[in-house]
Motif scaffolding. Structure first.
Motif, PDB file in Angstrom:
ATOM      1  N   PHE A  17      43.372  46.113  43.470  1.00 44.28           N
ATOM      2  CA  PHE A  17      44.049  45.503  42.365  1.00 44.28           C
ATOM      3  C   PHE A  17      43.967  46.068  41.699  1.00 44.28           C
ATOM      4  CE2 PHE A  17      43.555  41.689  39.716  1.00 44.28           C
ATOM      5  CZ  PHE A  17      45.718  41.928  39.462  1.00 44.28           C
ATOM      6  N   PHE A  18      42.041  45.703  41.450  1.00 41.33           N
ATOM      7  CA  PHE A  18      41.702  45.715  40.763  1.00 41.33           C
ATOM      8  C   PHE A  18      41.154  46.896  39.701  1.00 41.33           C
ATOM      9  CE2 PHE A  18      40.443  41.192  41.821  1.00 41.33           C
ATOM     10  CZ  PHE A  18      40.644  40.970  40.757  1.00 41.33           C
ATOM     11  N   GLU A  19      41.795  47.918  40.710  1.00 39.07           N
ATOM     12  CA  GLU A  19      41.801  49.618  40.380  1.00 39.07           C
ATOM     13  C   GLU A  19      42.296  49.777  39.531  1.00 39.07           C
ATOM     14  OE1 GLU A  19      39.066  51.721  44.365  1.00 39.07           O
ATOM     15  OE2 GLU A  19      40.650  51.697  43.785  1.00 39.07           O
ATOM     16  N   THR A  20      43.188  48.878  39.711  1.00 39.67           N
ATOM     17  CA  THR A  20      44.959  49.478  38.614  1.00 39.67           C
ATOM     18  C   THR A  20      44.474  48.889  37.933  1.00 39.67           C
ATOM     19  OG1 THR A  20      46.372  48.560  40.584  1.00 39.67           O
ATOM     20  CG2 THR A  20      47.261  48.646  38.261  1.00 39.67           C
ATOM     21  N   LEU A  21      43.545  47.611  36.668  1.00 39.08           N
ATOM     22  CA  LEU A  21      43.155  46.898  35.775  1.00 39.08           C
ATOM     23  C   LEU A  21      41.874  47.718  35.113  1.00 39.08           C
ATOM     24  CD1 LEU A  21      43.177  43.392  36.565  1.00 39.08           C
ATOM     25  CD2 LEU A  21      45.015  44.118  35.293  1.00 39.08           C
ATOM     26  N   GLY A  22      41.556  48.946  35.780  1.00 42.30           N
ATOM     27  CA  GLY A  22      40.136  49.569  35.814  1.00 42.30           C
ATOM     28  C   GLY A  22      38.922  49.656  35.815  1.00 42.30           C
ATOM     29  N   PHE A  23      38.867  48.725  37.595  1.00 45.26           N
ATOM     30  CA  PHE A  23      37.457  48.331  37.711  1.00 45.26           C
ATOM     31  C   PHE A  23      37.415  49.694  38.289  1.00 45.26           C
ATOM     32  CE2 PHE A  23      38.764  44.066  36.089  1.00 45.26           C
ATOM     33  CZ  PHE A  23      37.492  43.581  35.746  1.00 45.26           C
ATOM     34  N   SER A  24      36.412  50.235  39.113  1.00 43.51           N
ATOM     35  CA  SER A  24      35.485  51.147  39.683  1.00 43.51           C
ATOM     36  C   SER A  24      34.436  50.218  40.487  1.00 43.51           C
ATOM     37  CB  SER A  24      34.832  51.570  38.985  1.00 43.51           C
ATOM     38  OG  SER A  24      35.752  52.776  37.714  1.00 43.51           O
ATOM     39  N   LEU A  25      35.116  50.583  42.329  1.00 42.53           N
ATOM     40  CA  LEU A  25      34.001  49.722  42.963  1.00 42.53           C
ATOM     41  C   LEU A  25      32.788  50.718  42.895  1.00 42.53           C
ATOM     42  CD1 LEU A  25      33.700  48.311  45.798  1.00 42.53           C
ATOM     43  CD2 LEU A  25      34.295  50.771  47.216  1.00 42.53           C
ATOM     44  N   THR A  26      31.488  49.555  42.876  1.00 45.69           N
ATOM     45  CA  THR A  26      30.414  50.130  42.875  1.00 45.69           C
ATOM     46  C   THR A  26      29.515  49.735  44.209  1.00 45.69           C
ATOM     47  OG1 THR A  26      29.418  48.111  41.922  1.00 45.69           O
ATOM     48  CG2 THR A  26      29.992  50.122  40.483  1.00 45.69           C
ATOM     49  N   GLU A  27      29.838  49.291  44.701  1.00 46.65           N
ATOM     50  CA  GLU A  27      29.082  48.215  46.199  1.00 46.65           C
ATOM     51  C   GLU A  27      30.247  48.385  47.039  1.00 46.65           C
ATOM     52  OE1 GLU A  27      24.916  46.656  47.430  1.00 46.65           O
ATOM     53  OE2 GLU A  27      25.212  46.913  45.315  1.00 46.65           O
ATOM     54  N   ARG A  28      29.776  48.284  48.422  1.00 45.47           N
ATOM     55  CA  ARG A  28      30.298  47.351  49.992  1.00 45.47           C
ATOM     56  C   ARG A  28      29.952  46.741  50.128  1.00 45.47           C
ATOM     57  NH1 ARG A  28      36.270  47.243  51.067  1.00 45.47           N
ATOM     58  NH2 ARG A  28      36.204  45.304  52.487  1.00 45.47           N
ATOM     59  N   MET A  29      28.867  45.398  50.522  1.00 48.99           N
ATOM     60  CA  MET A  29      28.634  44.627  51.713  1.00 48.99           C
ATOM     61  C   MET A  29      29.733  44.402  52.867  1.00 48.99           C
ATOM     62  SD  MET A  29      26.030  42.962  49.051  1.00 48.99           S
ATOM     63  CE  MET A  29      25.255  43.892  47.572  1.00 48.99           C
ATOM     64  N   GLY A  30      30.135  45.639  53.509  1.00 43.43           N
ATOM     65  CA  GLY A  30      30.363  45.041  55.052  1.00 43.43           C
ATOM     66  C   GLY A  30      32.208  44.985  54.611  1.00 43.43           C
ATOM     67  N   PRO A  31      33.176  43.866  55.636  1.00 43.50           N
ATOM     68  CA  PRO A  31      34.112  43.959  54.860  1.00 43.50           C
ATOM     69  C   PRO A  31      34.338  43.336  54.115  1.00 43.50           C
ATOM     70  CG  PRO A  31      34.127  43.758  57.431  1.00 43.50           C
ATOM     71  CD  PRO A  31      32.839  44.134  56.591  1.00 43.50           C
ATOM     72  N   PRO A  32      33.533  41.363  54.191  1.00 38.40           N
ATOM     73  CA  PRO A  32      33.636  40.800  53.164  1.00 38.40           C
ATOM     74  C   PRO A  32      33.124  40.407  51.462  1.00 38.40           C
ATOM     75  CG  PRO A  32      31.836  39.795  54.332  1.00 38.40           C
ATOM     76  CD  PRO A  32      31.764  41.539  55.004  1.00 38.40           C
TER      77      PRO A  32
END
Length: 120
Positions: A17-32
Motif C-alpha cells: 500500500f505505502f509503495e503505491t503512495l511513493g514510499f520505498s522499503l528501506t529495512e525489514r526486521m522479521g515479519p512484524p
C-alpha cells in the motif's frame, strides 16, 4: 527528518500500500516490522508482535486506526484521487476545502488515515 509509526494488521499488505503512495522499503526486521521512506519522512510499520503493540500496564492494547495522521502534499488532488481509486484505495471522505487548500483522507489497509493535501 520526521519519523512516524503506524500500527498495522499486516506488514506485507501495508508495504504494498505505502509503495503505491511513493514510499520505498528501506529495512525489514522479521515479519512484524518494516521501515519505509518517502522524501524526508521515515515510516515505521509495526505489525502484531512488535513492542509498539504490547499490552500497556493499564490493560489497553495499541490498535490501528484513529484520526492522527501524516500529510502528503500533492500537486493535483483530483488526479491523485483518480490514480488511488484505480488502485482500490479507500477514501474516508470527499475533498474538503479550507483556507490553506483542499484535503481528503484515505486509509491504509489497517484503517489508519493519511491526509492528501493540495495547497492553494
Amino acid at each position: 527528518m520526521a519519523v512516524a509509526r503506524y500500527l498495522v494488521n499486516d506488514v506485507d499488505e501495508s508495504i504494498a500500500f505505502f509503495e503505491t503512495l511513493g514510499f520505498s522499503l528501506t529495512e525489514r526486521m522479521g515479519p512484524p516490522f518494516a521501515m519505509m521512506q518517502r522524501d524526508d519522512l521515515t515510516l515505521w510499520v509495526s505489525g502484531p508482535g512488535t513492542s509498539a503493540r504490547r499490552v500497556l500496564p493499564d490493560g489497553s492494547t495499541p490498535e490501528p486506526g484513529g484520526w492522527n495522521r501524516f500529510v502528503i502534499e500533492v500537486v493535483d488532488i483530483e488526479a491523485t484521487m483518480a490514480e488511488l481509486t484505480a488502485a482500490g484505495v479507500i477514501f474516508r471522505s470527499e475533498p474538503v476545502a479550507g483556507p490553506g487548500g483542499r484535503q481528503v483522507l484515505i486509509e491504509d489497509p489497517s484503517g489508519n488515515p493519511i491526509e492528501l493535501f493540495q495547497p492553494r
